[in-house]
Design an enzyme around this catalytic site. Structure first.
Site, PDB file in Angstrom:
ATOM      1  N   LYS A  98     -12.297  -3.991  17.501  1.00  0.00           N
ATOM      2  CA  LYS A  98     -10.706  -4.950  18.364  1.00  0.00           C
ATOM      3  C   LYS A  98     -10.140  -4.486  19.937  1.00  0.00           C
ATOM      4  O   LYS A  98      -9.091  -4.196  20.222  1.00  0.00           O
ATOM      5  CB  LYS A  98     -10.037  -4.139  17.793  1.00  0.00           C
ATOM      6  CG  LYS A  98     -10.330  -4.068  16.289  1.00  0.00           C
ATOM      7  CD  LYS A  98      -9.360  -3.959  14.671  1.00  0.00           C
ATOM      8  CE  LYS A  98     -10.150  -4.569  13.553  1.00  0.00           C
ATOM      9  NZ  LYS A  98      -8.596  -4.243  12.889  1.00  0.00           N
TER      10      LYS A  98
ATOM     11  N   ASP B 130      -3.838  -6.900   4.578  1.00  0.00           N
ATOM     12  CA  ASP B 130      -5.664  -7.231   4.876  1.00  0.00           C
ATOM     13  C   ASP B 130      -5.255  -9.025   4.099  1.00  0.00           C
ATOM     14  O   ASP B 130      -6.422  -9.542   4.784  1.00  0.00           O
ATOM     15  CB  ASP B 130      -6.303  -6.749   4.778  1.00  0.00           C
ATOM     16  CG  ASP B 130      -6.230  -5.130   5.442  1.00  0.00           C
ATOM     17  OD1 ASP B 130      -6.133  -5.327   6.627  1.00  0.00           O
ATOM     18  OD2 ASP B 130      -7.576  -4.512   4.610  1.00  0.00           O
TER      19      ASP B 130
ATOM     20  N   ASN C 197       1.308  -1.050  -0.117  1.00  0.00           N
ATOM     21  CA  ASN C 197      -0.037  -0.196  -0.073  1.00  0.00           C
ATOM     22  C   ASN C 197       0.732   1.583   0.114  1.00  0.00           C
ATOM     23  O   ASN C 197       2.148   1.048  -0.309  1.00  0.00           O
ATOM     24  CB  ASN C 197      -0.618  -0.112   1.212  1.00  0.00           C
ATOM     25  CG  ASN C 197      -0.096  -0.136   2.245  1.00  0.00           C
ATOM     26  OD1 ASN C 197       0.598   1.368   2.974  1.00  0.00           O
ATOM     27  ND2 ASN C 197      -0.219  -1.093   3.291  1.00  0.00           N
TER      28      ASN C 197
ATOM     29  N   LYS D  40     -13.869   0.076  15.213  1.00  0.00           N
ATOM     30  CA  LYS D  40     -12.662  -0.592  14.646  1.00  0.00           C
ATOM     31  C   LYS D  40     -12.826  -0.320  16.569  1.00  0.00           C
ATOM     32  O   LYS D  40     -11.776  -1.705  16.947  1.00  0.00           O
ATOM     33  CB  LYS D  40     -11.770   0.480  13.699  1.00  0.00           C
ATOM     34  CG  LYS D  40     -10.313  -0.730  14.254  1.00  0.00           C
ATOM     35  CD  LYS D  40      -9.514  -0.031  12.931  1.00  0.00           C
ATOM     36  CE  LYS D  40      -7.854  -0.261  12.587  1.00  0.00           C
ATOM     37  NZ  LYS D  40      -7.166   0.170  11.737  1.00  0.00           N
TER      38      LYS D  40
ATOM     39  N   PHE E 177      -5.127   2.459  14.685  1.00  0.00           N
ATOM     40  CA  PHE E 177      -5.316   3.873  13.386  1.00  0.00           C
ATOM     41  C   PHE E 177      -5.714   3.487  12.360  1.00  0.00           C
ATOM     42  O   PHE E 177      -6.735   2.116  12.108  1.00  0.00           O
ATOM     43  CB  PHE E 177      -3.887   4.478  12.894  1.00  0.00           C
ATOM     44  CG  PHE E 177      -3.039   5.525  13.250  1.00  0.00           C
ATOM     45  CD1 PHE E 177      -3.194   6.405  12.781  1.00  0.00           C
ATOM     46  CD2 PHE E 177      -2.727   4.938  15.154  1.00  0.00           C
ATOM     47  CE1 PHE E 177      -2.045   7.079  12.854  1.00  0.00           C
ATOM     48  CE2 PHE E 177      -1.674   6.597  15.185  1.00  0.00           C
ATOM     49  CZ  PHE E 177      -1.610   7.643  14.718  1.00  0.00           C
TER      50      PHE E 177
ATOM     51  N   LYS F   1       9.528 -16.855 -10.919  1.00  0.00           N
ATOM     52  CA  LYS F   1       9.254 -15.715 -10.776  1.00  0.00           C
ATOM     53  C   LYS F   1       7.976 -16.088 -12.729  1.00  0.00           C
ATOM     54  O   LYS F   1       8.353 -17.035 -13.040  1.00  0.00           O
ATOM     55  CB  LYS F   1       9.793 -14.338 -12.228  1.00  0.00           C
ATOM     56  CG  LYS F   1       9.087 -12.955 -12.676  1.00  0.00           C
ATOM     57  CD  LYS F   1      10.103 -13.072 -13.875  1.00  0.00           C
ATOM     58  CE  LYS F   1       9.019 -11.412 -14.920  1.00  0.00           C
ATOM     59  NZ  LYS F   1      10.226 -10.324 -15.585  1.00  0.00           N
TER      60      LYS F   1
END
Length: 404
Positions: free
Chosen positions: A346, A284, A215, A342, A328, A294
């Site tokens: 959690k 995730d 990301n 969240k 976060f 490859k």
């Protein structure tokens, strides 16, 4: 606080930045500190003992074997006298000796004997500062409990441009004042004696030896939190995914690649932590099959089947005992709804939410705009500000929870 409680031992080693020690000594004296100075032989090539004696109003120590008072052993006496030791500038040579227990001059002998806190302000060529041996030595000192005032970036005396310039006297003095302002109430070092774990950056999930999913996280927010926690006196462990950022001084850094790597590192460190701030943007999902070679471009379409990675934050929430756990929420909409969901799912104590779709508050930039939500239902919204300032605000809010 009486003057006798503000004894600063200033150790000056041999670099061109030694001239800044004169300003440090002078300003500290003007502010009511008692200052004594030790100079290495090399430091005396750049600035004279007489200068620092005049500015500190105390004799300057230069020789381990020069025992002027028969009633005491000089390096033990001054080691016991100090409430705080500051090495500024600290050369690579001095840092290397301290990290390895070498005591071959007045400075290193005294530092091995003192029980006072030690602040190190490195100053050297940019390539020296980045050398693996120097980085390893600074890490060892951080593990010993030494604090660092990071060098600045800019034009160095050698002509190079980069990181290695001694922090400005004002910054070093502010660090000293911060230490003493917490001598009675620990207000200046509110995290002193606490263990803080921070995660930062992205994770990479391998497809084959040349491809991976990841990301846009730069790690800047997590690194800012780690640095701020160290400045507040904490023993900081930073578990970092792949970033282009320099490792912060005075912080124990554990480098990881994948979400599984981060999970293993975090779980190993978790039992000893007082505060955990999980700012990393972990993947995730991970490819169900990881190819050993490859994959060739011989298909018009290629589908990669994905499976969920371990939810590190959820596991931490389940196993939480005395720790304060902060998460976060990097969202692109419905900020409050997703953040509160969240936080509850959690078992977090606090969550920091921001809209990463905003150009000035998303990944890779130096600023952020956040809302902090707590498990009691309260929230605080902060305006756009530097990530360094956001880091301080996050830690201050976490400190309130730790005090409950």
């Amino acid at each position: 606080m009486t003057p006798s409680q503000k004894n600063v031992l200033l150790c000056v080693t041999g670099g061109i930045a030694a001239y800044k020690a004169a300003t440090i000594a002078s300003r500290l004296f003007q502010k009511g500190f008692h200052v004594k100075v030790i100079m290495s032989d090399s430091a005396q090539k750049f600035i004279t003992p007489l200068t620092l004696q005049t500015l500190s109003r105390n004799e300057v120590y230069t020789d381990t074997f020069e025992e002027r008072d028969p009633n005491v052993v000089a390096h033990i006496d001054i080691a016991d006298w100090a409430n705080l030791v500051v090495v500024a500038p600290a050369t690579a040579n001095c840092i290397g000796k301290l990290a390895n227990g070498i005591a071959d001059d007045m400075i290193t002998t005294t530092l091995l004997a003192t029980q006072a806190p030690v602040i190190i302000a490195p100053a050297m060529n940019v390539h020296m500062y980045q050398h693996p041996a120097v980085m390893q030595n600074m890490q060892k000192l951080a593990d010993f409990g030494y604090r660092f005032v990071e060098p600045g970036e800019g034009l160095l005396a050698c002509g190079y441009i980069g990181k290695g310039r001694l922090a400005e006297p004002e910054e070093i003095i502010a660090c000293i004042e911060g230490h003493f302002s917490g001598a009675e109430s620990v207000a200046g070092l509110p995290l002193k004696g606490k263990n803080v774990l921070v995660t930062a950056g992205p994770t990479r999930e391998q497809v084959d030896p040349v491809r991976y999913f990841t990301n846009y996280s730069s790690g800047k927010m997590g690194y800012a939190i780690a640095k701020a926690a160290a400045r507040m006196g904490a023993s900081v462990t930073l578990v970092s995914g792949p970033t282009a950022l320099e490792k912060p001084s005075g912080v124990h850094v554990i480098d990881v690649i994948s979400t599984e790597d981060m999970f293993q590192a975090v779980m190993k460190e978790y039992p000893d932590q007082d505060l955990v701030i999980k700012s990393a943007a972990v993947a995730d999902y991970t490819p169900r099959i990881k190819y050993g070679e490859k994959m060739k471009k011989n298909k018009e379409n290629w589908s990669v089947e994905m499976e969920k990675t371990k939810d590190i934050l959820s596991v931490l929430g389940q196993k939480k005992e005395r720790q304060i756990l902060v998460g976060f929420a990097a969202e692109t909409g419905n900020l409050e709804e997703y953040a509160m969901d969240k936080l509850k799912r959690k078992n977090l104590d606090m969550i920091v939410a921001n809209n990463v779709a905003q150009e000035d508050a998303g990944f890779s930039v130096d600023t952020n705009r956040v809302i902090i939500y707590k498990k009691d239902g309260s929230s605080i919204e902060y305006p756009l500000q530097s990530k360094e300032k956001v880091a301080e605000e996050v830690l201050l809010q976490a400190l309130e929870l730790m005090a409950l």
